[in-house]
Every structure is written in structure tokens, then in C-alpha cells.
Design a protein around this motif. Structure first.
Motif, PDB file in Angstrom:
ATOM      1  N   HIS A  70      -3.792  -6.840   3.951  1.00 32.53           N
ATOM      2  CA  HIS A  70      -2.615  -7.487   4.529  1.00 32.53           C
ATOM      3  C   HIS A  70      -1.447  -7.567   3.538  1.00 32.53           C
ATOM      4  O   HIS A  70      -0.303  -7.381   3.911  1.00 32.53           O
ATOM      5  CB  HIS A  70      -2.942  -8.924   4.968  1.00 32.53           C
ATOM      6  CG  HIS A  70      -3.618  -9.004   6.285  1.00 32.53           C
ATOM      7  ND1 HIS A  70      -4.984  -9.076   6.407  1.00 32.53           N
ATOM      8  CD2 HIS A  70      -3.128  -9.004   7.548  1.00 32.53           C
ATOM      9  CE1 HIS A  70      -5.302  -9.125   7.684  1.00 32.53           C
ATOM     10  NE2 HIS A  70      -4.208  -9.096   8.399  1.00 32.53           N
ATOM     11  N   CYS A  71      -1.767  -7.876   2.307  1.00 32.29           N
ATOM     12  CA  CYS A  71      -0.722  -8.287   1.362  1.00 32.29           C
ATOM     13  C   CYS A  71      -0.430  -7.198   0.329  1.00 32.29           C
ATOM     14  O   CYS A  71      -1.288  -6.907  -0.523  1.00 32.29           O
ATOM     15  CB  CYS A  71      -1.162  -9.564   0.647  1.00 32.29           C
ATOM     16  SG  CYS A  71      -0.027 -10.088  -0.650  1.00 32.29           S
ATOM     17  N   TYR A 114       1.555  -7.474  -2.190  1.00 32.65           N
ATOM     18  CA  TYR A 114       1.623  -8.097  -3.515  1.00 32.65           C
ATOM     19  C   TYR A 114       0.225  -8.257  -4.115  1.00 32.65           C
ATOM     20  O   TYR A 114       0.061  -8.247  -5.333  1.00 32.65           O
ATOM     21  CB  TYR A 114       2.325  -9.451  -3.431  1.00 32.65           C
ATOM     22  CG  TYR A 114       3.791  -9.338  -3.119  1.00 32.65           C
ATOM     23  CD1 TYR A 114       4.732  -9.156  -4.122  1.00 32.65           C
ATOM     24  CD2 TYR A 114       4.238  -9.376  -1.803  1.00 32.65           C
ATOM     25  CE1 TYR A 114       6.077  -9.026  -3.844  1.00 32.65           C
ATOM     26  CE2 TYR A 114       5.589  -9.247  -1.500  1.00 32.65           C
ATOM     27  CZ  TYR A 114       6.498  -9.068  -2.523  1.00 32.65           C
ATOM     28  OH  TYR A 114       7.836  -8.930  -2.233  1.00 32.65           O
ATOM     29  N   CYS A 115      -0.764  -8.414  -3.244  1.00 32.43           N
ATOM     30  CA  CYS A 115      -2.142  -8.555  -3.722  1.00 32.43           C
ATOM     31  C   CYS A 115      -2.787  -7.206  -4.004  1.00 32.43           C
ATOM     32  O   CYS A 115      -3.586  -7.078  -4.936  1.00 32.43           O
ATOM     33  CB  CYS A 115      -2.974  -9.305  -2.676  1.00 32.43           C
ATOM     34  SG  CYS A 115      -2.358 -10.951  -2.273  1.00 32.43           S
ATOM     35  N   ASP A 139      -2.327 -21.648   2.383  1.00 27.33           N
ATOM     36  CA  ASP A 139      -1.906 -20.780   3.471  1.00 27.33           C
ATOM     37  C   ASP A 139      -1.639 -21.527   4.761  1.00 27.33           C
ATOM     38  O   ASP A 139      -0.905 -21.042   5.625  1.00 27.33           O
ATOM     39  CB  ASP A 139      -2.972 -19.705   3.732  1.00 27.33           C
ATOM     40  CG  ASP A 139      -3.026 -18.655   2.634  1.00 27.33           C
ATOM     41  OD1 ASP A 139      -2.156 -18.692   1.747  1.00 27.33           O
ATOM     42  OD2 ASP A 139      -3.926 -17.809   2.670  1.00 27.33           O
TER      43      ASP A 139
END
Length: 307
Positions: free
Chosen positions: A137-138, A140-141, A275
Motif C-alpha cells: 500500500h505505502c 514510503y514504506c 492509523d
């Protein structure tokens, strides 16, 4: 301690959720000499993730290891941790009554919700085996691990367009898969084309790969597009209905609404972190929000103690 459903036991604060937000809050509150209980259901949004990134001093750590270290560091402060879900909560005057799965009832002066979000994954054959390894999903991760590789983006409308454009930071080879008619505006279509982002509107038949690594996205017309990772833009929901049960303000866009004062919600005495508040969805931000919420909880308790 007795587990009778007739017995109630009091805490200064009960924290619902044992991820980075909940454990960070417990650390601060434990150091404030508060009587703290953390209820951890064992359900985590990043359960499928191999590693967490962007967490200073812990970049690349496995999520279970971070939780283990967090629990270990709570031990000197007398924080109680239970591996149990919270089934219900209600407010009684200025106290909260929390019912655990199994029926035991506990009381607290304040309540901190760190229950996170649940991602609604698309029903794509092959996705579960790759989720957390090459389907994410991320950016940045996990964008760094996909750098300079062929990247797919799954999404519709302006949110899918935005994620596809964002992925250009990590790779020049990005394709947006809309899994059906894209309904893109002319402006969005032109912007994607200007940045060299392809669009595939065919329905997706399945994801193919091995050992959790995506190799190709197979479309219903039989064609296949070689990709090494897929980033999703899908809906998220609250991981718990407790905030709504307490009549806190919850919106689809912002999650549980917080006031200006240290993560306190629109329901007095209820705080939220991580979250569940739907701000920047990074583990390090969740931990920071947990610390901020803990500060707010302790300030509120101090005000009551000094009356």
C-alpha cells in the motif's frame, strides 16, 4: 485476579491496541506512574509485512520484533499487557467500563484507542500470496525496495492517478491498472501520458509470480504485463467500532476526529492515536501520536488529581 464478569477493576487508562501507537503511549504513561492496561487483540494492519521502514534506529525491523522490544521496555514501569480483544465499552458517569472478550469487565478513568485500520483488498487471484512481499500500500514504506523496477499501480479515479504519479519517484516504469473502465478525465489522462505512465483498463484475471514475488499481471483478454511490484490504492476502514459506540466523531476521510488538544477526540476522556486517526500512515508517526496522546491523557489525569 478473578475473571468473574461481576468484578470490575480500575485503571488510570486502558489502551486498546498493542501496535506502535499503543505501546508508545503505554511507555510514556508508565513513566508517569499511571496504572496502565494495554489490550492487544493480535490483529495488526502490517501483519503481512516482512519489514518496517522509516522508523529511526529500527529501519528494516520485522513488525513482531518491534512489538517484542516495545513490550520488553514496558516491564520496569508496571504496565499490564493482555493478549485479548475488547468486545465492548461504555461510559458510566466519568468512568469507562471496558468488556473484554470472555466477559470480564474493567474500569478506567481514560480510554486510548490505538485500534488501527483495516485495508479492503481487491479480490484478485494470486494477491494474498504476494501481499506484504511485492504487493503493498505505502510507497514510503516499500518504494525503495521496488526502485528502478517495473511497478504496477492498482486504483481508480483521482486517487489511482495520484498514486501512479507518486510512484515516479521510485521508478520510471509505472503502469496504472484500473481493473475496468478508467473514467479518467482528459486532464488526468494527459497528465499521466505526459509523465510516461501507461494505463491498462482491462479487467485483471490474476497475479502470477513465485515465492511471494510478483512477475506478471495477467488480464482477462489473455495478455500479460511484466511487473515486479504492485502498489494498491483501496479503501480503508476503522479496525474497531469502539469509537462509534462511544459517539466519537468518525469520518471516512479523516478517521476518528481529534480536537486541538493532544489527540483527544470529540468524546471527553477518549483519546486516539495511530492509523485510526488516518493522518500520515507510518509506524513512526503512529508511535509519535501515541506519545502525544499519552501526554494529553496524563495532563487530564493531573487536572483531576489536583482538584
Amino acid at each position: 485476579m478473578s475473571t468473574s464478569t461481576e468484578e470490575t477493576r480500575g485503571y488510570d487508562v486502558i489502551i486498546v491496541g498493542g501496535g506502535p501507537a499503543g505501546l508508545s503511549a503505554a511507555l510514556i504513561l508508565g513513566r508517569c506512574r499511571r496504572r496502565v492496561l494495554v489490550c492487544d487483540s493480535g490483529r495488526y494492519r502490517n501483519d503481512a509485512a516482512v519489514a518496517m521502514h522509516g522508523f529511526l534506529s529500527r529501519d528494516g525491523i520485522a513488525p513482531p520484533e518491534l512489538r517484542r522490544l516495545g513490550r520488553e521496555q514496558l516491564e520496569p514501569y508496571g504496565v499490564e499487557i493482555r493478549d485479548v480483544a475488547v468486545a465492548d465499552v461504555r461510559r458510566d458517569a466519568k468512568r469507562f467500563e471496558v468488556t473484554l472478550e470472555g466477559g470480564e469487565r474493567l474500569r478506567s478513568r481514560k480510554l486510548l484507542l490505538a485500534t488501527g485500520l483495516v485495508d479492503r483488498l481487491p479480490d484478485l487471484p494470486g494477491l494474498p500470496a504476494m501481499y506484504g512481499t511485492s504487493v503493498h500500500h505505502c510507497p514510503y514504506c516499500d518504494g525503495w525496495e521496488a526502485r528502478d523496477q517495473p511497478i504496477g499501480v492498482y486504483g481508480q479515479g483521482c486517487t489511482g492517478v495520484a498514486l501512479a504519479l507518486n510512484m515516479k519517484t521510485w521508478s520510471d516504469d509505472v503502469i496504472l491498472f484500473t481493473d475496468g473502465p478508467s473514467s479518467l478525465s482528459r486532464a488526468d489522462a494527459a497528465r499521466l501520458a505526459r509523465h510516461g505512465i501507461g494505463v491498462r483498463e482491462e479487467r485483471i484475471a490474476r497475479l502470477e509470480g513465485r515465492d511471494g514475488v510478483l512477475e506478471r499481471i495477467v488480464l482477462e483478454d489473455g495478455s500479460a504485463v511484466e511487473r515486479r511490484s504492485l502498489f494498491l490504492k483501496t479503501k480503508q476502514e476503522q479496525g474497531s467500532e469502539l469509537a462509534r459506540k462511544l459517539r466519537c466523531k468518525v469520518t471516512e476521510e479523516r478517521g476518528v476526529e481529534t480536537a486541538a488538544r493532544h489527540e483527544e477526540t470529540t468524546c471527553e476522556g477518549v483519546f486516539v492515536a495511530g492509523d485510526a486517526s488516518k493522518d500520515v500512515l507510518l509506524a513512526i508517526m503512529a508511535a509519535a501520536e501515541g506519545a502525544d496522546a499519552a501526554f494529553g491523557v496524563n495532563c487530564a489525569l493531573q487536572e483531576e488529581d489536583l482538584l
